[in-house]
Design a protein around this motif. Sequence first.
Motif, PDB file in Angstrom:
ATOM      1  N   LYS A 275       0.832  -1.215   0.000  1.00 48.52           N
ATOM      2  CA  LYS A 275       0.000   0.000   0.000  1.00 48.52           C
ATOM      3  C   LYS A 275       0.861   1.258   0.000  1.00 48.52           C
TER       4      LYS A 275
ATOM      5  N   CYS B 164      -0.418   4.589  -7.686  1.00 51.94           N
ATOM      6  CA  CYS B 164      -1.013   3.424  -8.333  1.00 51.94           C
ATOM      7  C   CYS B 164      -2.056   2.834  -7.396  1.00 51.94           C
ATOM      8  N   ASP B 165      -3.135   2.330  -7.922  1.00 49.54           N
ATOM      9  CA  ASP B 165      -4.139   1.662  -7.101  1.00 49.54           C
ATOM     10  C   ASP B 165      -3.522   0.393  -6.495  1.00 49.54           C
TER      11      ASP B 165
END
Length: 199
Positions: A92, A100-101
């Motif tokens: 994360k 970025c996701d």
Amino acid sequence: MSDAKEHKCTDVFLRECVEFDAAHFLGAPFPVTLNGGVQEKVCMKCGGKLGYVFKKPRELAGMVAVIRACYPLKLDGAEIKFLRKCLGLRAKELARQIECDPAVLSRFENDKQAITDRFEKLLRAGVLLRFSREAYVLGVDQYSIMNMSIPAAAAAPRSYCVTMSLKDDAGEIGLVGSRTLRTVGKIEWSDSCEELQAM
């Protein structure tokens, strides 16, 4: 018989390793061969191998990460994860840093989707920024990464390895590239050794 049962390896000597495969210890998904700079701990009584001693293993991981970041071969999922771990980031945290996701980054790391050039270059540049001293030794910078031409995975051979010559006396690191051996710079290794543990 009783001596054998009660024997504890206390008298230890260090033996220089000529070639050492450090991939497992560094967590690298590609072969990393070290010539010199690693010593094997051996029991003087029974001859048992007790482990390895290496000077500054964390700095070695940084050097290997920079070398891989600078090599224009498309990163696969295992290499993305290796670079992330070298950076000391959770998925994360890296996703946030490269904008970025997290779900997309997970697909990159699990080889469910090829990493896009934009995210790949940001990750590579982040490695150079984090390990700026090692990048300086290798003579590379973020500009060279952002202008790097990275061929598609299908267009490039998938084999990759790093071979390094570590010379304690001169504090030099030699890097074996695809064809040539060259000294890429000097690293000041301290005299204190650290136990080499798997990352």
